[in-house]
Design a protein around this motif. Structure first.
Motif, short mmCIF file in Angstrom:
data_model
loop_
_atom_site.label_atom_id
_atom_site.label_comp_id
_atom_site.label_asym_id
_atom_site.label_seq_id
_atom_site.Cartn_x
_atom_site.Cartn_y
_atom_site.Cartn_z
N HIS A 221 0.86 -1.19 0.00
CA HIS A 221 0.00 0.00 0.00
C HIS A 221 0.89 1.24 0.00
O HIS A 221 1.42 1.64 1.03
CB HIS A 221 -0.91 0.00 1.22
N ARG A 222 1.03 1.86 -1.13
CA ARG A 222 2.03 2.92 -1.29
C ARG A 222 1.72 4.13 -0.43
O ARG A 222 2.63 4.80 0.06
CB ARG A 222 2.12 3.33 -2.76
N VAL A 223 0.44 4.44 -0.22
CA VAL A 223 0.09 5.63 0.54
C VAL A 223 0.43 5.44 2.02
O VAL A 223 1.09 6.30 2.63
CB VAL A 223 -1.41 5.94 0.37
N ARG A 285 -7.21 16.82 2.84
CA ARG A 285 -6.06 16.43 2.01
C ARG A 285 -4.87 16.10 2.91
O ARG A 285 -3.87 16.81 2.92
CB ARG A 285 -5.70 17.55 1.03
N ARG A 338 -7.23 4.83 5.57
CA ARG A 338 -6.83 4.08 4.37
C ARG A 338 -6.51 2.62 4.66
O ARG A 338 -6.18 1.87 3.76
CB ARG A 338 -5.61 4.75 3.73
N THR A 397 5.52 8.84 -4.63
CA THR A 397 4.16 8.49 -4.21
C THR A 397 3.21 9.59 -4.69
O THR A 397 2.83 10.49 -3.92
CB THR A 397 4.07 8.35 -2.68
N GLN A 399 0.15 9.61 -5.18
CA GLN A 399 -1.12 9.67 -4.44
C GLN A 399 -1.02 10.62 -3.24
O GLN A 399 -1.96 11.36 -2.94
CB GLN A 399 -1.52 8.28 -3.95
N VAL A 404 -4.49 12.66 -1.46
CA VAL A 404 -5.13 11.53 -0.79
C VAL A 404 -6.36 11.98 0.00
O VAL A 404 -6.35 12.09 1.21
CB VAL A 404 -4.17 10.81 0.19
#
Length: 410
Positions: A221-223, A285, A338, A397, A399, A404
């Motif tokens: 999960h990159r975020v 955000r 997330r 990243t 995102q 996000v």
């Protein structure tokens, strides 16, 4: 203008959240009082900087060793029941610390063993409590609830050590430990009325398999991974606390009053930013805010390392503290909004490990660099490395760089 202030909707709309917040605030106050008490007792018993440093080690090692396994356990059972059991364990450790303070027959290693046992209970209780806010509040209020958690914790960080010092002077070690035990009982009461909170979705697999599943999620999960890597950059590369006495000696003549102000300035900035976090939480955000906050933290500390004026330095530390508070709030929002509920215990445990062990590693890094060069060099290089790491995370990243957004309720 009112949107700039912290969003208090969770306090108005959720009695359950109010009880949780009160219990957590009192418990955090007790923990900061105990931190001062333990440091004072160990110093009085040994007059050794090495033993004093071992207090931090006794707190960090259980979190690192047991944290991910505790997170996997949390993701298999009722988080409410696990948290209540862990809170009772912490209260028992405080009672035992009080008993040894009254009797005076326990060696310093025994005191540290009790500190480590209490930290092991926190390694379990922290991931369990990490699911409370997203489960008791609607999604659009999660960031606001976390901001309320943070502003109260930052306030207790300012009040707790000073109050602990006063209580030590007035009543002695044993009473301070007893007050900490009572604070855990308030936290217990705050969570006691919660319903059962089993994981939503497939429960964690037992033992090492569950830990591996959690690590696989973090890697993929990159975020969430980017959020934790950003926190590592802030803590490991640019933690300044251990350098304040040296910087004060090198630049400002070693005045203890200046040193005390440096110690408080970061916390003051954090309290102010948390109290004025309404715009950030309404913005929705957190990824972008986290990256900007972490970058400003690094840049402000690098500039502080170059300052000759103590007042300009204090201003930069206030800015750094404010930026860090917004970065931490945003990172926690990302993790809790997330991450699937069935994995939240393990991911919260990883976040807790980074948040607890990272500063210890960062202070060690700063001390080594300062020993080889100077305090100013350690601050400047650490701040710049932090800034470069944040740019690297942002570049890799998109995102996070794009913002996000936090999910809204239907």
């Amino acid at each position: 203008m009112s949107r700039a202030f912290i969003d208090v909707r969770p306090l108005r709309t959720s009695p359950v959240f109010r009880r949780l917040l009160i219990g957590r605030t009192v418990s955090v106050l007790g923990s900061f009082m105990t931190m001062v008490t333990v440091m004072y007792q160990v110093w009085e018993m040994t007059h050794s900087a090495a033993w004093s440093g071992a207090v931090g080690l006794a707190q960090a090692v259980p979190l690192v060793c047991f944290g991910l396994f505790a997170g996997a356990w949390v993701d298999r059972g009722d988080r409410r029941r696990i948290y209540l059991a862990a809170t009772v364990g912490q209260a028992v450790c405080s009672l035992l610390l009080a008993l040894q303070a009254f009797t005076g027959h326990v060696p310093v290693a025994g005191v540290l063993a009790l500190v480590a046992a209490q930290s092991a209970c926190a390694a379990v209780g922290g991931p369990a409590a990490g699911v409370f806010v997203p489960r008791v509040l609607p999604k659009e209020q999660v960031a606001s609830g976390l901001a309320l958690y943070q502003v109260t914790a930052q306030s207790m960080m300012l009040i707790g050590p000073a109050l602990g010092g006063l209580m030590l002077g007035w009543f002695g070690l044993g009473v301070c430990y007893l007050l900490d035990a009572l604070s855990f009982l308030v936290a217990f009461h705050g969570a006691f009325g919660l319903p059962a909170l089993p994981p939503e979705g497939e429960p964690s697999r037992a033992g090492l398999h569950g830990v591996v599943d959690g690590l696989r999620f973090l890697a993929g999960h990159r975020v969430v991974r980017g959020a934790l890597v950003t926190d590592l950059a802030v803590t490991v590369l640019s933690m300044p606390a251990s350098l304040f006495p040296l910087i004060n000696e090198e630049r400002f003549g070693g005045d203890p009053r200046t040193l005390g102000l440096f110690m408080s300035a970061v916390a003051i900035g954090g309290v102010a930013a948390s109290a004025l976090s309404g715009t950030v939480t309404h913005l929705g955000r957190p990824g972008l805010v986290m990256l900007c906050g972490a970058g400003v933290w690094g840049a402000a500390l690098a500039a502080f390392g170059l300052m000759r004026s103590p007042w300009a330095g204090l201003g930069l530390l206030v800015v750094a503290g404010a930026a860090d508070a917004l970065s931490v709030l945003s990172r926690t929002t990302i993790v809790q909004t997330r991450t699937p509920d069935a994995l939240l215990g393990r991911v919260t445990a990883a976040e807790q490990i980074v948040g607890q062990a990272g500063p210890h590693l960062g202070n060690m890094r700063a001390g080594l660099v300062a020993g080889a060069t100077s305090g100013a060099t350690a601050l400047v290089t650490g701040g710049l490395l932090c800034l470069l790491a944040v740019v690297w995370v942002a570049a890799g990243t998109p995102q996070l760089r794009a913002g996000v957004p936090v999910p809204e309720s239907p």
